[in-house]
Design a protein around this motif. Sequence first.
Motif, short mmCIF file in Angstrom:
data_model
loop_
_atom_site.label_atom_id
_atom_site.label_comp_id
_atom_site.label_asym_id
_atom_site.label_seq_id
_atom_site.Cartn_x
_atom_site.Cartn_y
_atom_site.Cartn_z
N VAL A 22 0.86 -1.18 0.00
CA VAL A 22 0.00 0.00 0.00
C VAL A 22 0.90 1.23 0.00
N ARG A 30 -2.70 6.20 -1.85
CA ARG A 30 -2.61 6.50 -3.28
C ARG A 30 -2.83 5.27 -4.15
N ALA A 31 -2.34 4.13 -3.71
CA ALA A 31 -2.47 2.93 -4.54
C ALA A 31 -2.23 1.71 -3.68
N LEU A 32 -2.72 0.56 -4.15
CA LEU A 32 -2.45 -0.72 -3.50
C LEU A 32 -2.41 -1.79 -4.55
N GLY A 33 -1.64 -2.83 -4.27
CA GLY A 33 -1.51 -3.92 -5.23
C GLY A 33 -0.37 -4.83 -4.85
N PHE A 38 5.21 -1.64 -7.31
CA PHE A 38 5.66 -0.39 -6.70
C PHE A 38 7.17 -0.20 -6.81
N SER A 41 7.81 3.42 -7.82
CA SER A 41 7.49 4.38 -6.76
C SER A 41 8.60 4.41 -5.72
N PRO A 365 -7.79 3.60 -2.59
CA PRO A 365 -7.19 4.83 -3.10
C PRO A 365 -8.08 6.04 -2.87
#
Length: 418
Positions: A22, A30-33, A38, A41, A365
């Motif tokens: 996360v 902002r985002a998860l996956g 990532f 990032s 998000p």
Amino acid sequence: MVLFTDVRVFDGVEVLQGVDAVLVADGVIRALGPRQAFRDSTEEGAEEVVRGRGGTLMPGLVDAHAHVFPGDLEQAALFGVTTVLDMMADPVQASGLRETANVTPAMADLRTAGTAATVPGGYGWYLVEMGLLPPFPTITDPGQADAFVADRLAEGSDYLKVLIDDGSTVGVPAPAISAHTLRALVAAAHDRGKLVVAHALTAASARLAVAAGADVLGHLFVDRPDPEFAEELAERGTAVIPTLAVLGELFGRAGGRRVAADPRVAPYLGEGARRMLGMGPFPLGEGARHDYEVAIRTLGELRRSGVTVLAGSDASNPGTAHGATLHEEMARLVGAGLTPSEALTAATAAPAGRFGLTDRGRIAPGLRADLVLVDGDPTADIGHTLDILGVWRGGVPCRHTAMPGRPQTERPAPGEAS
């Protein structure tokens, strides 16, 4: 940016499959996956990487029923409670606490009912007699309802609390609000787009509240309703906050001393909280009518009927402590028949949704980064909610250092993938 990796993600309703990372920036998710998504990032400069080591990341907890005094919001946050819904307080004091919490991440966020509606000398007035609250306005007639509600909102109340109690459950008779006044109060609050929470400890008073259109029952009633009442609550969409922990303290199933002795709890309790947890059974008057086991059975019926259940501690009552008792409440909900995931939802997504807090209660998000990281899997064993590794409110840590078993937190090296 903060990147959480190697975590199981409970989003407020379920564990997300294929998600173990996360990303948080500027206090927002902002985002998860999957972690591999990532790499870029992290390389672009995540300020911190929190490696969860297989723990569970879940939304910050929402205590749907509490009573707040100075110092309580700080302790609540230590136990992962990032939002507290106060159900009766001095509105001036609550306003000050809320303003401070708005700029202090180490305090839970606050919403408040402020002054609750009751009749002169009715339920709740004992708080004035004990010196816990200053004298507050009461209501005697339906014609006063509109002005009463308007005054509460002007004081800063976020919703209306109505006290419907003749004292019979605790053996201390008291005058009670009339059905006509109750209906007028609910109508006045709804006209202004505000929820109504009803204090009702008997099935009869709960029925009055539901018939008047109350949105939430602030307690689970402790006598036997008729068999159709659970279905009626479900059809009307009335939510229930069982407050089993405090009912246990009242009616012979106390757990406060056990909570205080838990090594995961004791180091984070203030002296006042320790005293409250150790106070023991609440003194009742002669002729008190109640049955804790009936409440437990009723909760099972509510669950089977699809009634929305919200978790609330009812701290600051004897035998409770802010933050810690919400974990006890979730354990009692599971003991009464909810699954661990349902109990977690009752303390995250469900109260946020019912009280219109659309920016929290879930991991998704765009929502606030109010987060709790725990060791183990609380969706399998609710007891793991107290195995806290870290708490973040708006992406800022408020319990994150000098903790046994803390997660591995580090600044990534340039170009490091996580």
